[in-house]
Design a protein around this motif. Structure first.
Motif, PDB file in Angstrom:
ATOM      1  N   LYS A   1       0.832  -1.220   0.000  1.00  0.00           N
ATOM      2  CA  LYS A   1       0.000   0.000   0.000  1.00  0.00           C
ATOM      3  C   LYS A   1       0.861   1.264   0.000  1.00  0.00           C
ATOM      4  O   LYS A   1       0.447   2.296  -0.497  1.00  0.00           O
ATOM      5  N   ILE A   2       2.035   1.172   0.604  1.00  0.00           N
ATOM      6  CA  ILE A   2       2.978   2.302   0.676  1.00  0.00           C
ATOM      7  C   ILE A   2       2.262   3.570   1.148  1.00  0.00           C
ATOM      8  O   ILE A   2       2.141   4.566   0.433  1.00  0.00           O
ATOM      9  N   LEU A   3       1.777   3.530   2.373  1.00  0.00           N
ATOM     10  CA  LEU A   3       1.067   4.690   2.924  1.00  0.00           C
ATOM     11  C   LEU A   3       2.055   5.800   3.257  1.00  0.00           C
ATOM     12  O   LEU A   3       3.040   5.580   3.953  1.00  0.00           O
ATOM     13  N   THR A   4       1.758   6.972   2.729  1.00  0.00           N
ATOM     14  CA  THR A   4       2.561   8.147   3.082  1.00  0.00           C
ATOM     15  C   THR A   4       1.604   9.295   3.337  1.00  0.00           C
ATOM     16  O   THR A   4       0.413   9.196   3.069  1.00  0.00           O
ATOM     17  N   SER A   5       2.155  10.374   3.838  1.00  0.00           N
ATOM     18  CA  SER A   5       1.354  11.567   4.011  1.00  0.00           C
ATOM     19  C   SER A   5       1.640  12.477   2.830  1.00  0.00           C
ATOM     20  O   SER A   5       2.693  13.091   2.749  1.00  0.00           O
ATOM     21  N   ALA A   6       0.721  12.495   1.871  1.00  0.00           N
ATOM     22  CA  ALA A   6       0.862  13.369   0.702  1.00  0.00           C
ATOM     23  C   ALA A   6      -0.485  14.018   0.470  1.00  0.00           C
ATOM     24  O   ALA A   6      -1.515  13.356   0.533  1.00  0.00           O
ATOM     25  N   SER A   7      -0.483  15.314   0.223  1.00  0.00           N
ATOM     26  CA  SER A   7      -1.760  15.987   0.046  1.00  0.00           C
ATOM     27  C   SER A   7      -1.688  17.011  -1.069  1.00  0.00           C
ATOM     28  O   SER A   7      -0.645  17.604  -1.326  1.00  0.00           O
ATOM     29  N   THR A   8      -2.823  17.186  -1.746  1.00  0.00           N
ATOM     30  CA  THR A   8      -2.909  18.228  -2.762  1.00  0.00           C
ATOM     31  C   THR A   8      -3.553  19.443  -2.109  1.00  0.00           C
ATOM     32  O   THR A   8      -4.184  19.323  -1.057  1.00  0.00           O
ATOM     33  N   SER A   9      -3.414  20.609  -2.734  1.00  0.00           N
ATOM     34  CA  SER A   9      -3.936  21.811  -2.079  1.00  0.00           C
ATOM     35  C   SER A   9      -5.459  21.783  -2.099  1.00  0.00           C
ATOM     36  O   SER A   9      -6.070  21.312  -3.054  1.00  0.00           O
ATOM     37  N   GLY A  10      -6.050  22.266  -1.043  1.00  0.00           N
ATOM     38  CA  GLY A  10      -7.502  22.271  -0.934  1.00  0.00           C
ATOM     39  C   GLY A  10      -7.875  22.278   0.521  1.00  0.00           C
ATOM     40  O   GLY A  10      -7.058  21.918   1.371  1.00  0.00           O
ATOM     41  N   PRO A  11      -9.092  22.701   0.818  1.00  0.00           N
ATOM     42  CA  PRO A  11      -9.470  22.779   2.223  1.00  0.00           C
ATOM     43  C   PRO A  11      -9.474  21.401   2.875  1.00  0.00           C
ATOM     44  O   PRO A  11      -9.892  20.430   2.267  1.00  0.00           O
ATOM     45  N   GLY A  12      -8.989  21.355   4.086  1.00  0.00           N
ATOM     46  CA  GLY A  12      -9.101  20.114   4.849  1.00  0.00           C
ATOM     47  C   GLY A  12      -7.935  19.174   4.726  1.00  0.00           C
ATOM     48  O   GLY A  12      -7.926  18.126   5.355  1.00  0.00           O
ATOM     49  N   ASP A  13      -6.927  19.512   3.922  1.00  0.00           N
ATOM     50  CA  ASP A  13      -5.840  18.560   3.784  1.00  0.00           C
ATOM     51  C   ASP A  13      -4.905  18.525   4.991  1.00  0.00           C
ATOM     52  O   ASP A  13      -4.022  17.693   5.061  1.00  0.00           O
ATOM     53  N   ALA A  14      -5.126  19.410   5.917  1.00  0.00           N
ATOM     54  CA  ALA A  14      -4.381  19.298   7.180  1.00  0.00           C
ATOM     55  C   ALA A  14      -5.370  19.066   8.321  1.00  0.00           C
ATOM     56  O   ALA A  14      -5.069  19.319   9.480  1.00  0.00           O
TER      57      ALA A  14
END
Lengths: 103, 413
Positions: free
Chosen positions: A7-20
């Motif tokens: 699965k290779i879980l990482t913390s990666a996020s695209t810009s947009g509300p709620g990604d933090a």
């Protein structure tokens, strides 16, 4: 090439509300806009919008009457600092608890 | 390991140092970014790579950095951009990058690093032991140990494939001086076959202006819905996945070894490499070049003393192949763990791991722990023979605290 069994879980996020997460809970002061001073609201024209442009969390809408998404606004106060007509005031969130008058 | 099979052309083998074997593997792997800071005894690896790049024999960027911490940071940046990255270090250099080691693992970046094992200061030592690697065993990196030059070049190539398949960084360990600076014959794998064995590195989160992403930002304790409404793990879920998939990497390492064997004719013992262990009453467990040294001891114990001894080389230390080891040690009467690193105030790190692996199984052989060769203290084959032979006659009814304590071999005070 990544193995499909992993699965290779990482913390990666695209810009947009709620990604933090729901960062609105971090806030101690919220921005309140006086629409009688706000340039787009007052002139009925898409002008200024500096609060929309400069908000680090992308929570100010680009409307004639700008709205702030309090779910994610951290209350940093950059919008109030940058507003050229001082239409934004930072108000303690505590004032809005228990049916406070201002909203 | 057999260096050359009968079918292979003898002229393919070259005689070079272990450090050059490592550099050749990195060249064959077509690594694109090399960031390293020189430290004895790793220095010749970086010199060789820098020379290959300058001579136009390797299409890579050599980033000269001011510290090992920066070396790993550069590799993290390169791997995040979807570029194959390599570094090498030793001893205090490895410790200086420790914070970034944990980062590379948590970020699941497939970086490959050679660690040329050396004792840790203070006091300064440039000589070999395994304390550098052992001190970083819980960083979330895969750790493999090579026994000879052929294994250094083969294992480093396989390490790139493993790292990129499971997205966990891999540390290829080999003994400072014993392997790094000695010259041995080995056969460099054919470049065209390496290209088929090791496809180009691709990463789904590769940084790109077309598709901006934030990587490894503050991640909350709880899982969350992202901007697209997809559930994303919190910190603990991400770390649990690293642990689970590290365990699964053992099987992938075996599969890669089978592919390698098919392509290059070498391999077959990627996790545990046994020598005369099938009927052994006494099994010695060791990592790195010392496991090869023990083959002579095993032969002598069998010939001169009629002791059925064998040596089991542990090729992969993290993930720890506990179940495989416990299975391999079930029929032994004595298991002797010789190691060049320890958990200070406790006992040998490998010994503790093996003892723990055996606990759930019905048969627990008598265990012995020996600490040898710290900071390059000579490890005479004769003393390995004598201590092993003496331990074979040791009474099982020794007080537990006494039999469980590590014995230091070769102390001079």
């Amino acid at each position: 090439m990544p193995d499909p069994r992993f699965k290779i879980l990482t913390s990666a996020s695209t810009s947009g509300p709620g990604d933090a997460g729901r960062t609105g809970s971090w806030r101690v002061e919220r921005p309140v806009i006086d629409m009688s001073s706000c340039i787009p609201a007052k002139t009925g024209k898409h002008a200024c919008h500096l609060c929309w442009l400069l908000c680090p969390d992308n929570v100010v809408s680009k409307d004639l009457e700008p709205a702030i998404d309090l779910e994610y606004c951290k209350g940093c106060g950059i919008c109030a600092q940058e507003c050229p007509v001082k239409a934004i005031e930072m108000v303690p969130d505590a004032d809005f608890i228990e049916g406070a008058e201002r909203e | 390991m057999q260096i050359l099979s009968k079918e292979q052309n003898v002229s393919k083998a070259i005689i070079e140092s272990g450090n050059v074997a490592a550099a050749m593997a990195v060249q064959l792997a077509r690594a694109e970014v090399i960031a390293a800071y020189p430290i004895t005894p790793q220095t010749p690896v970086t010199e060789k790579l820098s020379e290959l790049i300058t001579a136009g024999k390797m299409d890579a960027e050599y980033v000269a950095v001011e510290s090992e911490h920066s070396a790993m940071a550069v590799c993290i940046g390169a791997a995040s951009a979807g570029v194959r990255a390599f570094t090498a270090t030793s001893s205090n250099g490895l410790l200086y990058m420790s914070e970034q080691l944990h980062w590379a693992a948590g970020a699941r970046l497939p970086i490959v690093m050679c660690v040329v094992n050396r004792g840790i200061g203070a006091p300064w030592s440039v000589w070999n032991d395994h304390q550098d690697a052992i001190s970083q065993r819980d960083a979330g990196w895969i750790q493999v140990f090579a026994k000879d030059h052929q294994e250094i070049i083969d294992m480093t190539l396989k390490a790139f494939r493993l790292a990129e398949q499971v997205h966990i960084p891999v540390m290829v360990n080999y003994d400072g001086y014993y392997l790094s600076h000695t010259y041995m014959p080995f056969e460099p794998p054919d470049a065209a076959r390496v290209d088929a064995f090791l496809p180009a590195y691709k990463y789904k989160h590769a940084l790109s202006p077309e598709r901006p992403e934030s990587l490894n930002t503050v991640t909350l304790p709880d899982a969350r819905l992202d901007a697209h409404g997809i559930k994303r793990g919190g910190y603990m879920d991400i770390r649990h996945n690293l642990h689970e998939e590290m365990g699964m990497a053992i099987e992938v390492w075996e599969e890669i070894d089978r592919d390698f064997q098919e392509a290059f004719g070498r391999g077959g013992a990627p996790v545990l490499d046994p020598y005369h262990c099938d009927d052994a009453d006494v099994v010695i467990v060791a990592m790195g070049s010392m496991a090869n040294q023990f083959r002579v001891v095993v032969d002598r114990l069998r010939q001169d003393d009629g002791i059925r001894a064998g040596v089991l080389a542990l090729q992969m230390y993290r993930p720890f192949p506990g179940a495989m080891l416990a299975g391999a040690l079930q029929s032994a009467k004595h298991v002797m763990v010789y190691e060049k690193g320890l958990s200070y105030g406790s006992q040998g790190a490998l010994y503790g791991d093996i003892k723990s692996a055996l606990y759930p199984y019905p048969t627990r052989p008598q265990l012995h722990n020996f600490i040898v060769g710290l900071g390059g203290r000579e490890i005479p084959t004769e003393s390995l023979y004598q201590t092993t032979k003496t331990a074979c006659g040791q009474d099982r009814r020794l007080p537990p605290a006494q039999s469980d304590a590590p014995q230091w071999i070769g102390l001079q005070l």
